[in-house]
Write an enzyme that holds these catalytic residues in place. Sequence first.
Site, PDB file in Angstrom:
ATOM      1  N   CYS B 170       0.347  -9.817 -14.502  1.00 10.01           N
ATOM      2  CA  CYS B 170      -0.798  -9.213 -15.186  1.00 10.01           C
ATOM      3  C   CYS B 170      -0.918  -9.651 -16.639  1.00 10.01           C
ATOM      4  O   CYS B 170      -1.856  -9.255 -17.331  1.00 10.01           O
ATOM      5  CB  CYS B 170      -0.710  -7.702 -15.074  1.00 10.01           C
ATOM      6  SG  CYS B 170      -0.515  -7.198 -13.358  1.00 10.01           S
ATOM      7  N   HIS B 311      -3.475  -2.604 -22.653  1.00  9.09           N
ATOM      8  CA  HIS B 311      -3.222  -2.971 -21.261  1.00  9.09           C
ATOM      9  C   HIS B 311      -3.686  -1.803 -20.387  1.00  9.09           C
ATOM     10  O   HIS B 311      -4.348  -2.016 -19.388  1.00  9.09           O
ATOM     11  CB  HIS B 311      -1.736  -3.281 -21.067  1.00  9.09           C
ATOM     12  CG  HIS B 311      -1.412  -3.766 -19.699  1.00  9.09           C
ATOM     13  ND1 HIS B 311      -1.993  -4.887 -19.163  1.00  9.09           N
ATOM     14  CD2 HIS B 311      -0.588  -3.279 -18.729  1.00  9.09           C
ATOM     15  CE1 HIS B 311      -1.534  -5.072 -17.929  1.00  9.09           C
ATOM     16  NE2 HIS B 311      -0.684  -4.105 -17.639  1.00  9.09           N
ATOM     17  N   GLU B 322       2.867   2.362 -23.606  1.00  4.93           N
ATOM     18  CA  GLU B 322       2.138   1.443 -24.490  1.00  4.93           C
ATOM     19  C   GLU B 322       1.625   2.185 -25.723  1.00  4.93           C
ATOM     20  O   GLU B 322       1.718   1.697 -26.848  1.00  4.93           O
ATOM     21  CB  GLU B 322       0.965   0.805 -23.744  1.00  4.93           C
ATOM     22  CG  GLU B 322       0.177  -0.184 -24.625  1.00  4.93           C
ATOM     23  CD  GLU B 322      -1.060  -0.750 -23.923  1.00  4.93           C
ATOM     24  OE1 GLU B 322      -1.461  -0.194 -22.882  1.00  4.93           O
ATOM     25  OE2 GLU B 322      -1.615  -1.736 -24.440  1.00  4.93           O
ATOM     26  N   LYS B 343     -10.124  -1.363 -18.674  1.00  2.08           N
ATOM     27  CA  LYS B 343      -9.831  -1.253 -17.235  1.00  2.08           C
ATOM     28  C   LYS B 343     -10.485  -0.001 -16.652  1.00  2.08           C
ATOM     29  O   LYS B 343     -10.623   0.121 -15.439  1.00  2.08           O
ATOM     30  CB  LYS B 343      -8.329  -1.239 -16.986  1.00  2.08           C
ATOM     31  CG  LYS B 343      -7.659  -2.594 -17.242  1.00  2.08           C
ATOM     32  CD  LYS B 343      -6.209  -2.600 -16.808  1.00  2.08           C
ATOM     33  CE  LYS B 343      -5.560  -3.965 -17.000  1.00  2.08           C
ATOM     34  NZ  LYS B 343      -5.225  -4.276 -18.404  1.00  2.08           N
ATOM     35  N   HIS B 348      -8.203  -3.291 -12.680  1.00  2.00           N
ATOM     36  CA  HIS B 348      -7.155  -4.199 -13.109  1.00  2.00           C
ATOM     37  C   HIS B 348      -7.345  -5.550 -12.423  1.00  2.00           C
ATOM     38  O   HIS B 348      -7.135  -5.677 -11.225  1.00  2.00           O
ATOM     39  CB  HIS B 348      -5.790  -3.596 -12.771  1.00  2.00           C
ATOM     40  CG  HIS B 348      -4.648  -4.285 -13.440  1.00  2.00           C
ATOM     41  ND1 HIS B 348      -4.798  -5.479 -14.102  1.00  2.00           N
ATOM     42  CD2 HIS B 348      -3.339  -3.933 -13.559  1.00  2.00           C
ATOM     43  CE1 HIS B 348      -3.625  -5.847 -14.597  1.00  2.00           C
ATOM     44  NE2 HIS B 348      -2.719  -4.927 -14.277  1.00  2.00           N
ATOM     45  N   PHE B 407       4.342  -7.435 -14.229  1.00  2.00           N
ATOM     46  CA  PHE B 407       5.533  -7.251 -13.394  1.00  2.00           C
ATOM     47  C   PHE B 407       6.581  -8.297 -13.778  1.00  2.00           C
ATOM     48  O   PHE B 407       6.249  -9.426 -14.132  1.00  2.00           O
ATOM     49  CB  PHE B 407       5.174  -7.439 -11.907  1.00  2.00           C
ATOM     50  CG  PHE B 407       4.537  -6.226 -11.258  1.00  2.00           C
ATOM     51  CD1 PHE B 407       4.251  -5.078 -11.973  1.00  2.00           C
ATOM     52  CD2 PHE B 407       4.240  -6.256  -9.902  1.00  2.00           C
ATOM     53  CE1 PHE B 407       3.674  -3.972 -11.355  1.00  2.00           C
ATOM     54  CE2 PHE B 407       3.660  -5.149  -9.262  1.00  2.00           C
ATOM     55  CZ  PHE B 407       3.378  -4.008  -9.991  1.00  2.00           C
TER      56      PHE B 407
END
Lengths: 79, 420
Positions: B170, B311, B322, B343, B348, B407
């Site tokens: 991502c 994010h 975050e 998002k 996403h 990830f």
Amino acid sequence: MSDVAERVKKIVIEHLGVEPEKVVTNANFIDDLGADSLDTVELVMAFEEEFGVEIPDDAAEKIATFGDAVDFLVKAQAA
Amino acid sequence: MRRVVVTGLGVVSPLGCGVETNWRRLAAGEHGFRRIDMFEVNDLACQIAAVVPRGDGANGTFNPDDWFDPKEQRKVDDFIIYGVCAATQALKDANWTADTPEKQETTGVLIGSGIGGLGGIYETSVTLLEKGPRRVSPFFVSGRIINLVAGYVSILHGLKGPNHAVVTACATGTHAIGDAARIIAMGDADVMVAGGAESPVNRIGVAGFAACRALTTGFNDRPEAASRPYDRNRDGFVLGEGAGCVVLEDYEHARARGAKIYAELIGYGMSGDAYHITAPTPDGDGAYRCMKMALKRSNTSVSDIDYVNAHGTSTPLGDEIELRAVERLLGNAGANLSMSSTKSAIGHLLGAAGAVEAVYTILAMTHGVAPPTRNLDNPSVETAIDLVPHHARTREINLALSNSFGFGGTNASLLFRKPS
């Protein structure tokens, strides 16, 4: 045009995105119809699928034109 | 090192095709979520997605025929078509055509994807199982592998400079833009088309992300409310699809040709969590060090940051971590910051997320508007930071950060400055 030729023509038009009138007996897939070598591999697969036949690699290499394909498939169907 | 500026933008997302459509709808608080009807979902825990609206190309719809030769389309997965679409838009926006051998050799492409042709890999696996290897398409490999976005873009536009692709889950789109900027800064290209593309909305994609408990499951009957970053009731992210690209350019090169300059990319940070395959470090240290690194060479102070495009995926764990990392970075200056997660509008987009969000971040600066965090009814934690709930905020944005975390514990941040 024979039934086999009509079916081959339909596949060629679909796969190569060419005008129907360009698909004539001596039209060469690579030189006249804009295919590259991978396109011809895929065309042969589509012929195999449509006609339920197996086209060995050495026979596939000899299929360069629309007419070659029709001739091969007419014979293969008769066999 | 040479200065690097952004001179072109391109995007195709669940909000539509084109920069203007995307910005208008994003700023208006619209969204691209719906129930999935392209494949069977009754046995899937998550039954919704953010999907690119297809049409004849009018009114911001996406018509693949406008961007990719129709007879070539069946040879490739959608991420390649999306990537070519965004890259072509960006080159046109930058008014850059590589029409001489020199321009060709100094213009490169760096476009990544998180997963690549997942749908085609699945379908071909079924073909292999049911019909055998002789029915595997000669275009199976070339239409699925990630660097073929960059490959197709280079072929279509005659770009013979560095040709590269990033794969960092991502964070892909963000890393791609950062790495492409480095290539220009080092003098190995004058112009780079950079970004990310993804098409994960298929049965195997939804099943996979649902299996690792990343997706929302409680909003199948209310898709528009499912992506709710920072909200108390968030329960996972919504898969999205699309692509974003920017044209990056050596500053002097852009100035010499009178190019429109959207922003200067003044910082790029990267870090690794070294912690867990899918979960971020609980203390947000990876994110913090990443943002810190983005500021390192920028000659700016953290207190100058006006906007963060987070994010913020809408997962229970990630959003707060975050947020705490940004609070740690900014300290008291957080009170002047606006930070939103777009998002909440597009879901996403995995490997495309960072690239689309970089485009949105730059547009936020251009328009002086922080786009909203939709569905933020009740923040799960208190913060002095303005999370831009529900409605866009008009405000001066001169310095903006865009974050992406992937990830494997891979993090990337881009720092953009508005041209003075």
